[in-house]
Design a protein around this motif. Structure first.
Motif, PDB file in Angstrom:
ATOM      1  N   ASP A 310       0.854  -1.184   0.000  1.00  0.00           N
ATOM      2  CA  ASP A 310       0.000   0.000   0.000  1.00  0.00           C
ATOM      3  C   ASP A 310       0.895   1.240   0.000  1.00  0.00           C
ATOM      4  O   ASP A 310       1.810   1.359   0.814  1.00  0.00           O
ATOM      5  CB  ASP A 310      -0.877  -0.022   1.247  1.00  0.00           C
ATOM      6  N   ALA A 311       0.616   2.183  -0.903  1.00  0.00           N
ATOM      7  CA  ALA A 311       1.435   3.390  -1.012  1.00  0.00           C
ATOM      8  C   ALA A 311       0.984   4.491  -0.054  1.00  0.00           C
ATOM      9  O   ALA A 311       1.618   5.546   0.013  1.00  0.00           O
ATOM     10  CB  ALA A 311       1.396   3.919  -2.441  1.00  0.00           C
ATOM     11  N   LEU A 312      -0.089   4.242   0.688  1.00  0.00           N
ATOM     12  CA  LEU A 312      -0.558   5.238   1.647  1.00  0.00           C
ATOM     13  C   LEU A 312       0.485   5.434   2.745  1.00  0.00           C
ATOM     14  O   LEU A 312       0.925   4.463   3.368  1.00  0.00           O
ATOM     15  CB  LEU A 312      -1.872   4.772   2.280  1.00  0.00           C
ATOM     16  N   PRO A 313       0.937   6.672   2.986  1.00  0.00           N
ATOM     17  CA  PRO A 313       1.904   6.885   4.067  1.00  0.00           C
ATOM     18  C   PRO A 313       1.368   6.354   5.395  1.00  0.00           C
ATOM     19  O   PRO A 313       0.191   6.558   5.718  1.00  0.00           O
ATOM     20  CB  PRO A 313       2.061   8.412   4.107  1.00  0.00           C
ATOM     21  N   VAL A 314       2.197   5.667   6.140  1.00  0.00           N
ATOM     22  CA  VAL A 314       1.730   5.082   7.396  1.00  0.00           C
ATOM     23  C   VAL A 314       1.251   6.162   8.362  1.00  0.00           C
ATOM     24  O   VAL A 314       0.362   5.918   9.179  1.00  0.00           O
ATOM     25  CB  VAL A 314       2.823   4.211   8.057  1.00  0.00           C
ATOM     26  N   SER A 315       1.811   7.357   8.256  1.00  0.00           N
ATOM     27  CA  SER A 315       1.359   8.447   9.128  1.00  0.00           C
ATOM     28  C   SER A 315      -0.061   8.875   8.804  1.00  0.00           C
ATOM     29  O   SER A 315      -0.777   9.389   9.670  1.00  0.00           O
ATOM     30  CB  SER A 315       2.302   9.654   9.001  1.00  0.00           C
ATOM     31  N   ASP A 316      -0.512   8.629   7.560  1.00  0.00           N
ATOM     32  CA  ASP A 316      -1.870   8.995   7.168  1.00  0.00           C
ATOM     33  C   ASP A 316      -2.911   8.066   7.782  1.00  0.00           C
ATOM     34  O   ASP A 316      -3.926   8.525   8.305  1.00  0.00           O
ATOM     35  CB  ASP A 316      -2.009   8.986   5.640  1.00  0.00           C
ATOM     36  N   TYR A 317      -2.672   6.760   7.711  1.00  0.00           N
ATOM     37  CA  TYR A 317      -3.673   5.876   8.308  1.00  0.00           C
ATOM     38  C   TYR A 317      -3.590   5.889   9.831  1.00  0.00           C
ATOM     39  O   TYR A 317      -4.591   5.616  10.520  1.00  0.00           O
ATOM     40  CB  TYR A 317      -3.617   4.460   7.732  1.00  0.00           C
ATOM     41  N   ALA A 318      -2.434   6.241  10.381  1.00  0.00           N
ATOM     42  CA  ALA A 318      -2.299   6.307  11.836  1.00  0.00           C
ATOM     43  C   ALA A 318      -3.229   7.353  12.446  1.00  0.00           C
ATOM     44  O   ALA A 318      -3.608   7.249  13.618  1.00  0.00           O
ATOM     45  CB  ALA A 318      -0.851   6.601  12.212  1.00  0.00           C
ATOM     46  N   LYS A 319      -3.610   8.343  11.667  1.00  0.00           N
ATOM     47  CA  LYS A 319      -4.512   9.392  12.148  1.00  0.00           C
ATOM     48  C   LYS A 319      -5.882   8.844  12.533  1.00  0.00           C
ATOM     49  O   LYS A 319      -6.621   9.488  13.278  1.00  0.00           O
ATOM     50  CB  LYS A 319      -4.683  10.468  11.074  1.00  0.00           C
ATOM     51  N   HIS A 320      -6.229   7.671  12.025  1.00  0.00           N
ATOM     52  CA  HIS A 320      -7.560   7.115  12.245  1.00  0.00           C
ATOM     53  C   HIS A 320      -7.604   6.094  13.378  1.00  0.00           C
ATOM     54  O   HIS A 320      -8.593   5.362  13.515  1.00  0.00           O
ATOM     55  CB  HIS A 320      -8.066   6.476  10.954  1.00  0.00           C
ATOM     56  N   ARG A 321      -6.551   6.040  14.184  1.00  0.00           N
ATOM     57  CA  ARG A 321      -6.484   5.022  15.234  1.00  0.00           C
ATOM     58  C   ARG A 321      -7.656   5.126  16.212  1.00  0.00           C
ATOM     59  O   ARG A 321      -8.294   4.117  16.544  1.00  0.00           O
ATOM     60  CB  ARG A 321      -5.163   5.133  15.993  1.00  0.00           C
ATOM     61  N   LYS A 322      -7.973   6.321  16.680  1.00  0.00           N
ATOM     62  CA  LYS A 322      -9.080   6.484  17.633  1.00  0.00           C
ATOM     63  C   LYS A 322     -10.406   6.100  16.998  1.00  0.00           C
ATOM     64  O   LYS A 322     -11.270   5.497  17.641  1.00  0.00           O
ATOM     65  CB  LYS A 322      -9.114   7.919  18.153  1.00  0.00           C
ATOM     66  N   ASP A 323     -10.569   6.449  15.727  1.00  0.00           N
ATOM     67  CA  ASP A 323     -11.790   6.064  15.013  1.00  0.00           C
ATOM     68  C   ASP A 323     -11.893   4.550  14.901  1.00  0.00           C
ATOM     69  O   ASP A 323     -12.987   3.978  15.031  1.00  0.00           O
ATOM     70  CB  ASP A 323     -11.804   6.686  13.612  1.00  0.00           C
ATOM     71  N   ALA A 324     -10.769   3.898  14.651  1.00  0.00           N
ATOM     72  CA  ALA A 324     -10.759   2.437  14.539  1.00  0.00           C
ATOM     73  C   ALA A 324     -11.178   1.791  15.856  1.00  0.00           C
ATOM     74  O   ALA A 324     -11.992   0.856  15.878  1.00  0.00           O
ATOM     75  CB  ALA A 324      -9.372   1.948  14.117  1.00  0.00           C
ATOM     76  N   LEU A 325     -10.636   2.282  16.950  1.00  0.00           N
ATOM     77  CA  LEU A 325     -10.995   1.744  18.265  1.00  0.00           C
ATOM     78  C   LEU A 325     -12.480   1.973  18.560  1.00  0.00           C
ATOM     79  O   LEU A 325     -13.151   1.115  19.145  1.00  0.00           O
ATOM     80  CB  LEU A 325     -10.127   2.388  19.344  1.00  0.00           C
ATOM     81  N   GLN A 326     -12.980   3.125  18.153  1.00  0.00           N
ATOM     82  CA  GLN A 326     -14.393   3.423  18.339  1.00  0.00           C
ATOM     83  C   GLN A 326     -15.274   2.412  17.606  1.00  0.00           C
ATOM     84  O   GLN A 326     -16.242   1.878  18.174  1.00  0.00           O
ATOM     85  CB  GLN A 326     -14.705   4.833  17.842  1.00  0.00           C
ATOM     86  N   LEU A 327     -14.937   2.125  16.345  1.00  0.00           N
ATOM     87  CA  LEU A 327     -15.733   1.186  15.564  1.00  0.00           C
ATOM     88  C   LEU A 327     -15.651  -0.228  16.139  1.00  0.00           C
ATOM     89  O   LEU A 327     -16.655  -0.956  16.169  1.00  0.00           O
ATOM     90  CB  LEU A 327     -15.270   1.180  14.108  1.00  0.00           C
ATOM     91  N   LEU A 328     -14.477  -0.629  16.584  1.00  0.00           N
ATOM     92  CA  LEU A 328     -14.314  -1.952  17.177  1.00  0.00           C
ATOM     93  C   LEU A 328     -15.178  -2.097  18.428  1.00  0.00           C
ATOM     94  O   LEU A 328     -15.734  -3.181  18.691  1.00  0.00           O
ATOM     95  CB  LEU A 328     -12.842  -2.212  17.499  1.00  0.00           C
ATOM     96  N   ASP A 329     -15.319  -1.011  19.178  1.00  0.00           N
ATOM     97  CA  ASP A 329     -16.209  -1.017  20.340  1.00  0.00           C
ATOM     98  C   ASP A 329     -17.677  -1.080  19.907  1.00  0.00           C
ATOM     99  O   ASP A 329     -18.486  -1.821  20.485  1.00  0.00           O
ATOM    100  CB  ASP A 329     -15.986   0.229  21.192  1.00  0.00           C
ATOM    101  N   GLU A 330     -18.016  -0.306  18.889  1.00  0.00           N
ATOM    102  CA  GLU A 330     -19.406  -0.241  18.448  1.00  0.00           C
ATOM    103  C   GLU A 330     -19.925  -1.602  17.951  1.00  0.00           C
ATOM    104  O   GLU A 330     -21.077  -1.960  18.201  1.00  0.00           O
ATOM    105  CB  GLU A 330     -19.558   0.810  17.337  1.00  0.00           C
ATOM    106  N   VAL A 331     -19.073  -2.335  17.253  1.00  0.00           N
ATOM    107  CA  VAL A 331     -19.519  -3.638  16.729  1.00  0.00           C
ATOM    108  C   VAL A 331     -19.255  -4.767  17.714  1.00  0.00           C
ATOM    109  O   VAL A 331     -19.578  -5.929  17.441  1.00  0.00           O
ATOM    110  CB  VAL A 331     -18.850  -3.952  15.368  1.00  0.00           C
ATOM    111  N   LYS A 332     -18.654  -4.415  18.877  1.00  0.00           N
ATOM    112  CA  LYS A 332     -18.328  -5.412  19.910  1.00  0.00           C
ATOM    113  C   LYS A 332     -17.538  -6.567  19.288  1.00  0.00           C
ATOM    114  O   LYS A 332     -17.856  -7.755  19.477  1.00  0.00           O
ATOM    115  CB  LYS A 332     -19.600  -5.923  20.590  1.00  0.00           C
ATOM    116  N   PHE A 333     -16.485  -6.207  18.571  1.00  0.00           N
ATOM    117  CA  PHE A 333     -15.750  -7.182  17.765  1.00  0.00           C
ATOM    118  C   PHE A 333     -15.193  -8.328  18.581  1.00  0.00           C
ATOM    119  O   PHE A 333     -15.215  -9.486  18.138  1.00  0.00           O
ATOM    120  CB  PHE A 333     -14.613  -6.487  17.007  1.00  0.00           C
ATOM    121  N   ASP A 334     -14.681  -8.060  19.757  1.00  0.00           N
ATOM    122  CA  ASP A 334     -14.029  -9.106  20.541  1.00  0.00           C
ATOM    123  C   ASP A 334     -14.993  -9.929  21.397  1.00  0.00           C
ATOM    124  O   ASP A 334     -14.579 -10.894  22.039  1.00  0.00           O
ATOM    125  CB  ASP A 334     -12.957  -8.489  21.440  1.00  0.00           C
ATOM    126  N   LEU A 335     -16.260  -9.550  21.423  1.00  0.00           N
ATOM    127  CA  LEU A 335     -17.223 -10.229  22.312  1.00  0.00           C
ATOM    128  C   LEU A 335     -17.954 -11.365  21.602  1.00  0.00           C
ATOM    129  O   LEU A 335     -18.122 -11.350  20.386  1.00  0.00           O
ATOM    130  CB  LEU A 335     -18.217  -9.216  22.862  1.00  0.00           C
TER     131      LEU A 335
END
Length: 335
Positions: A310-335
């Motif tokens: 993937d040519a996307l700079p890693v610093s660009d997708y890193a900006k979405h870390r909090k959003d990713a954690l939010q979605l993982l909570d919303e879908v209760k992925f680990d439960l």
């Protein structure tokens, strides 16, 4: 006699001072056996002594707690989240180095030069050789297809490796579509997320699932371990999204601490880590991919085939870390 003793004492002080000036102190999340050959090579070539403190977890917190009194000059760590956490907390400083900028592509370093990637690893998709075979055209997006119902294993969605992948999905697809993807992926799991990346490959060997998510270098680690070699030999490694954006990659990296006492020596070590010599050593020791152009991966890694990252700079997708954690909570992925 007193004069002679004074001269000897002064000489000892000068020698100790010279030694101190020729040192660099490193906090490292990377296991000792992985970086020891690289450190030894640097010490031999530079004459600079490297002192390493290793801990699997908690070094960012330790550095923050120590503040100005920290002895650390460099942080050697894995995963973009730990690197960006250092920046966000103001624990590191920019390094202006032509060598680092020339050797490390822009997509693998901080825009403000506060961290630099040293290796990359693919978030691969492993498939059962016996039941599925090679999945040449697989995409991360395909993991929600009905044909994979009850066939996928993964570690916790909140582990940093998976959080980074979800972050990259948000960067490309946005929050709504990524949430839908996570819901579909969860619905296709063979079991509740658990264990580590190697455990998922073992689960494929044991027939629990047919597909798993895992970092590419774990395949090399398992092949080198007699107790786990059979697991690795039961799977094919697949590089996703080769027909579009390329496979998601994460990084290991290095950063100079904000209060580094040995800045010149620390920069020399950083530059060495980006050199051909160190990049080869990294690649051979941990089945990772060098970031420096022209440096080949190990023979084992090359045998897995080439891929488009993937040519996307890693610093660009890193900006979405909090959003990713939010979605993982919303879908209760680990439960």
């Amino acid at each position: 006699m007193k004069i002679k003793m004074l001269v000897l004492a002064c000489s000892a002080f000068v020698a100790q001072s010279a030694l101190a000036a020729g040192e660099v102190n490193v906090y490292s999340n990377r296991q000792d056996e992985l970086i020891k050959p690289i450190i030894q090579q640097f010490e031999q070539e530079s004459g600079i002594k490297v002192n390493v403190v290793f801990a699997k977890e908690g070094l960012n917190e330790r550095l923050e707690r120590e503040g100005k009194l920290s002895p650390a000059d460099l942080m050697l760590t894995v995963d973009i989240s730990r690197l960006t956490d250092l920046v966000d907390k103001g624990l590191v400083q920019p390094v202006d180095s032509k060598i680092l900028q020339e050797n490390i592509p822009a997509v693998y370093r901080d825009p403000a030069n506060q961290w630099f990637a040293l290796t990359t690893r693919v978030r691969a998709i492993y498939s059962s050789k016996e039941r599925l075979g090679k999945l040449d055209n697989i995409r991360y997006e395909d993991l929600v297809k009905p044909e994979f119902k009850g066939k996928i294993c993964t570690r916790s969605g909140k582990h940093e490796y998976n959080v980074a992948l979800v972050s990259s999905m948000i960067a490309y697809h946005g929050m709504a579509d990524t949430k839908q993807w996570l819901e579909g992926l969860k619905a296709n799991l063979a079991r509740k997320p658990q264990g580590n990346d190697r455990d998922q490959v073992k689960a494929i060997k044991d027939g629990i699932c047919d597909i798993s998510l895992g970092n590419s270098y774990y395949l090399g680690a398992m092949l080198k371990d007699p107790a786990q070699k059979a697991w690795a030999e039961a799977v094919d490694i697949n590089f996703p999204n080769q027909g579009d954006r390329g496979a998601h990659v994460n990084v290991s990296g290095v950063a100079m601490t904000k209060y580094a006492k040995n800045k010149a020596e620390a920069q020399k070590l950083m530059e060495f880590l980006a050199s051909d010599t160190a990049q080869h050593l990294y690649a051979d020791a941990n089945a990772e991919y060098p970031v420096k152009a022209g440096v080949e991966p190990s023979a084992m890694v090359k045998s897995w085939g080439s891929f488009k990252p993937d040519a996307l700079p890693v610093s660009d997708y890193a900006k979405h870390r909090k959003d990713a954690l939010q979605l993982l909570d919303e879908v209760k992925f680990d439960l």
